[in-house]
Design a protein around this motif. Structure first.
Motif, PDB file in Angstrom:
ATOM      1  N   VAL A  66       3.556  -3.749  75.219  1.00 53.79           N
ATOM      2  CA  VAL A  66       4.962  -3.198  74.723  1.00 53.79           C
ATOM      3  C   VAL A  66       5.189  -1.995  75.643  1.00 53.79           C
ATOM      4  N   ARG A  67       4.540  -1.136  76.053  1.00 57.48           N
ATOM      5  CA  ARG A  67       4.842  -0.059  77.192  1.00 57.48           C
ATOM      6  C   ARG A  67       5.410  -0.719  78.367  1.00 57.48           C
ATOM      7  N   ASP A  68       4.968  -2.021  78.736  1.00 57.73           N
ATOM      8  CA  ASP A  68       5.520  -2.484  80.015  1.00 57.73           C
ATOM      9  C   ASP A  68       7.084  -2.992  79.770  1.00 57.73           C
ATOM     10  N   LEU A  69       7.213  -3.528  78.450  1.00 57.91           N
ATOM     11  CA  LEU A  69       8.575  -3.942  78.202  1.00 57.91           C
ATOM     12  C   LEU A  69       9.547  -2.908  77.887  1.00 57.91           C
ATOM     13  N   THR A  70       9.118  -1.690  77.435  1.00 57.33           N
ATOM     14  CA  THR A  70      10.300  -0.559  77.314  1.00 57.33           C
ATOM     15  C   THR A  70      10.374   0.039  78.828  1.00 57.33           C
ATOM     16  N   GLN A  71       9.310  -0.221  79.623  1.00 58.03           N
ATOM     17  CA  GLN A  71       9.594   0.247  81.086  1.00 58.03           C
ATOM     18  C   GLN A  71      10.478  -0.320  81.853  1.00 58.03           C
ATOM     19  N   ARG A  72      10.307  -1.874  81.740  1.00 55.72           N
ATOM     20  CA  ARG A  72      11.169  -2.780  82.338  1.00 55.72           C
ATOM     21  C   ARG A  72      12.543  -3.154  81.629  1.00 55.72           C
ATOM     22  N   ALA A  73      12.559  -3.020  80.351  1.00 56.12           N
ATOM     23  CA  ALA A  73      13.642  -3.543  79.595  1.00 56.12           C
ATOM     24  C   ALA A  73      14.334  -2.563  78.546  1.00 56.12           C
ATOM     25  N   GLY A  74      14.065  -1.265  78.965  1.00 51.65           N
ATOM     26  CA  GLY A  74      14.473   0.022  78.133  1.00 51.65           C
ATOM     27  C   GLY A  74      15.818  -0.154  77.784  1.00 51.65           C
ATOM     28  N   GLN A  75      16.828  -0.286  78.631  1.00 52.82           N
ATOM     29  CA  GLN A  75      18.139   0.036  78.615  1.00 52.82           C
ATOM     30  C   GLN A  75      18.805  -1.251  77.847  1.00 52.82           C
ATOM     31  N   ALA A  76      18.206  -2.352  77.877  1.00 54.35           N
ATOM     32  CA  ALA A  76      18.607  -3.542  77.003  1.00 54.35           C
ATOM     33  C   ALA A  76      17.965  -3.308  75.535  1.00 54.35           C
ATOM     34  N   LEU A  77      17.020  -2.825  75.583  1.00 60.01           N
ATOM     35  CA  LEU A  77      16.433  -2.420  74.124  1.00 60.01           C
ATOM     36  C   LEU A  77      17.120  -1.818  73.248  1.00 60.01           C
ATOM     37  N   ILE A  78      17.794  -0.448  74.028  1.00 57.08           N
ATOM     38  CA  ILE A  78      18.483   0.463  73.348  1.00 57.08           C
ATOM     39  C   ILE A  78      19.988  -0.139  73.033  1.00 57.08           C
ATOM     40  N   GLU A  79      20.392  -1.026  73.758  1.00 53.87           N
ATOM     41  CA  GLU A  79      21.559  -1.725  73.359  1.00 53.87           C
ATOM     42  C   GLU A  79      21.505  -2.545  72.013  1.00 53.87           C
ATOM     43  N   LEU A  80      20.414  -3.253  71.980  1.00 53.94           N
ATOM     44  CA  LEU A  80      20.141  -4.205  70.901  1.00 53.94           C
ATOM     45  C   LEU A  80      19.637  -3.337  69.854  1.00 53.94           C
ATOM     46  N   LYS A  81      18.851  -2.421  69.786  1.00 53.81           N
ATOM     47  CA  LYS A  81      18.336  -1.477  68.735  1.00 53.81           C
ATOM     48  C   LYS A  81      18.594  -0.204  68.942  1.00 53.81           C
ATOM     49  N   PRO A  82      19.683   0.259  68.753  1.00 56.60           N
ATOM     50  CA  PRO A  82      20.074   1.672  69.303  1.00 56.60           C
ATOM     51  C   PRO A  82      19.601   2.801  68.176  1.00 56.60           C
ATOM     52  N   CYS A  83      18.690   2.451  67.080  1.00 60.14           N
ATOM     53  CA  CYS A  83      17.780   3.444  66.458  1.00 60.14           C
ATOM     54  C   CYS A  83      16.488   3.208  66.331  1.00 60.14           C
ATOM     55  N   TRP A  84      15.777   3.983  66.738  1.00 58.75           N
ATOM     56  CA  TRP A  84      14.202   3.822  66.767  1.00 58.75           C
ATOM     57  C   TRP A  84      13.414   4.630  65.800  1.00 58.75           C
ATOM     58  N   MET A  85      12.423   4.269  65.113  1.00 60.33           N
ATOM     59  CA  MET A  85      11.752   5.109  64.345  1.00 60.33           C
ATOM     60  C   MET A  85      10.265   5.148  64.534  1.00 60.33           C
ATOM     61  N   MET A  86       9.950   6.275  65.017  1.00 63.68           N
ATOM     62  CA  MET A  86       8.436   6.359  65.610  1.00 63.68           C
ATOM     63  C   MET A  86       7.840   7.440  65.408  1.00 63.68           C
ATOM     64  N   SER A  87       6.359   7.462  65.431  1.00 60.98           N
ATOM     65  CA  SER A  87       5.456   8.585  65.053  1.00 60.98           C
ATOM     66  C   SER A  87       5.233   9.145  66.668  1.00 60.98           C
ATOM     67  N   PRO A  88       5.048  10.674  66.771  1.00 60.42           N
ATOM     68  CA  PRO A  88       4.642  11.128  68.013  1.00 60.42           C
ATOM     69  C   PRO A  88       3.732  10.337  68.669  1.00 60.42           C
ATOM     70  N   LEU A  89       2.795  10.005  68.399  1.00 65.83           N
ATOM     71  CA  LEU A  89       1.773   9.060  69.142  1.00 65.83           C
ATOM     72  C   LEU A  89       2.466   7.799  69.531  1.00 65.83           C
ATOM     73  N   ALA A  90       3.359   7.240  68.732  1.00 69.40           N
ATOM     74  CA  ALA A  90       3.878   5.824  69.242  1.00 69.40           C
ATOM     75  C   ALA A  90       4.891   6.148  70.506  1.00 69.40           C
ATOM     76  N   VAL A  91       5.661   7.268  70.437  1.00 70.41           N
ATOM     77  CA  VAL A  91       6.547   7.624  71.444  1.00 70.41           C
ATOM     78  C   VAL A  91       5.642   7.740  72.798  1.00 70.41           C
ATOM     79  N   ALA A  92       4.583   8.275  72.750  1.00 70.06           N
ATOM     80  CA  ALA A  92       3.629   8.554  74.077  1.00 70.06           C
ATOM     81  C   ALA A  92       3.278   7.026  74.440  1.00 70.06           C
ATOM     82  N   GLN A  93       2.826   6.517  73.481  1.00 66.12           N
ATOM     83  CA  GLN A  93       2.083   5.305  73.671  1.00 66.12           C
ATOM     84  C   GLN A  93       3.029   4.041  74.202  1.00 66.12           C
ATOM     85  N   TYR A  94       4.219   3.843  73.793  1.00 66.30           N
ATOM     86  CA  TYR A  94       4.993   2.917  73.868  1.00 66.30           C
ATOM     87  C   TYR A  94       6.137   3.146  75.033  1.00 66.30           C
ATOM     88  N   VAL A  95       6.722   4.546  75.112  1.00 61.82           N
ATOM     89  CA  VAL A  95       7.963   4.950  75.762  1.00 61.82           C
ATOM     90  C   VAL A  95       7.415   5.794  77.275  1.00 61.82           C
TER      91      VAL A  95
END
Length: 365
Positions: free
Chosen positions: A84-113
């Motif tokens: 998932v971390r690689d996916l957000t690194q390489r496709a972050g802008q597309a993901l934001i367009e498709l899913k503009p609202c993300w719900m994450m814990s602080p640990l998930a933010v550091a782990q996946y973004v």
């Protein structure tokens, strides 16, 4: 004039049968739920229609693919997905367009973004009284604007579990940190806005104590039609227990009896159990598992509430630090602390509560 108006309203309402009014109320509630569902569907459709995700690179080595080309390639797979971390690194802008609202814990933010991969327009930190500043930094660095929401009168962040791991004999009074991200925000952001409407409690008695002594009667509490019902409000049961080494076995036994009786006699209402420390919670969990081992009716209650309302009101036994935000029809609270011997002095060591200036956890339904 007011009496005349109320008299006229009462006279008009008397013309209608209660059953007909109840049917209207149920119909209105159903239409309201339908509107909520339709609003969600409309928002999803609007986002889908207006989304313009970048195509990205879809040629050459798969390791160089980006944005929608990469996402569509991952969708077609059945195994060996990229992290998932690689996916957000390489496709972050597309993901934001498709899913503009993300719900994450602080640990998930550091782990996946990964830092620098995605920049959010707005970060909302909820239950901020429970979040240490260091946990919020990662999310704040990835946004352009922040809204910090919480209640400074609730429990501050706790390092209780870390203390227990490091030293099982650690004094729980030392397990409260001094500052949350909410307190830092209150000192840095102006103006602070205070929400005054209290909507959770179905009976005014549940919030009356906190409203008077914590919120200075500033909360607006809506009247309830259940004020006079015997099963509503707050009930106190005195227990002549004994507190020693973090537990109160007598109180735990009486609470188990009350829990089992409730589940057998009132299966259509949800239940939660709260203790003021972790050791008492562990004791009650152990005693409860033993008590229900051969009790089919209690087992059916627990299993039933795991499925009702998508499991949002399943039965729980938690210590105070982990219970904020839970809502149930009935909540049993064990105070745990007391004297070690009859007539002895009650030691003023009440765990995380000692770390509060004047606050209490929010009242449930």
């Amino acid at each position: 004039m007011a009496k005349t108006v109320f008299a006229q309203m009462g006279h008009k309402l008397a013309r209608y049968r209660g059953r007909w009014l109840e049917e209207l109320r149920a119909s209105l509630a159903e239409k309201d739920r339908e509107i909520i569902q339709l609003s969600r569907a409309q928002l999803r459709a609007k986002i889908k229609a207006t989304a313009r995700p970048p195509i990205g690179n879809g040629v050459g080595k798969k390791s160089s693919w980006t944005e929608m080309a990469l996402i569509e390639n991952e969708i077609s797979k059945k195994q060996r997905f990229i992290p998932v971390r690689d996916l957000t690194q390489r496709a972050g802008q597309a993901l934001i367009e498709l899913k503009p609202c993300w719900m994450m814990s602080p640990l998930a933010v550091a782990q996946y973004v990964p830092k620098g991969s995605i920049q959010f327009d707005l970060c909302i930190i909820d239950e901020a009284s429970q979040m240490p500043p260091e946990s919020a930094i990662g999310a704040l660095l990835r946004c352009s604007q922040a809204v910090v929401v919480g209640d400074t009168n609730q429990l501050p962040p706790s390092n209780f579990f870390k203390s227990v791991i490091e030293d099982e004999e650690a004094d729980e009074d030392e397990a409260v940190l001094n500052e949350s991200v909410l307190e830092m925000a209150n000192g840095a952001f102006r103006p602070a806005r205070r929400l005054r409407w209290h909507y959770r409690s179905r009976h005014s008695g549940l919030i009356k104590f906190s409203n008077r002594l914590v919120y200075e009667d500033a909360l607006i509490v809506f009247p309830s039609p259940t004020e006079a019902m015997a099963r509503m409000g707050v009930e106190f049961r005195s227990v002549k227990g004994r507190y020693k080494a973090g537990t109160n076995p007598i109180e735990a036994k009486l609470m188990i009896d009350a829990i089992v009786e409730f589940m057998q006699t009132d299966p259509d209402r949800s239940l939660g159990v709260v203790t003021l420390n972790q050791k008492q919670r562990d004791l009650i969990i152990e005693e409860f598992e033993y008590a229900i081992a051969n009790n089919r009716s209690v087992q059916r209650y627990v299993e039933s509430w795991k499925d009702r309302n998508d499991g949002l009101e399943e039965f729980f036994i938690k210590n105070l630090e982990n219970v904020q935000g839970d809502e149930r029809d009935v909540i049993y609270i064990g105070t745990v602390y007391g004297t070690e011997e009859p007539g002895a002095r009650v030691m003023q060591r009440f765990g995380p509560i000692n770390g509060l200036a004047m606050g209490l956890p929010e009242s449930g339904g």
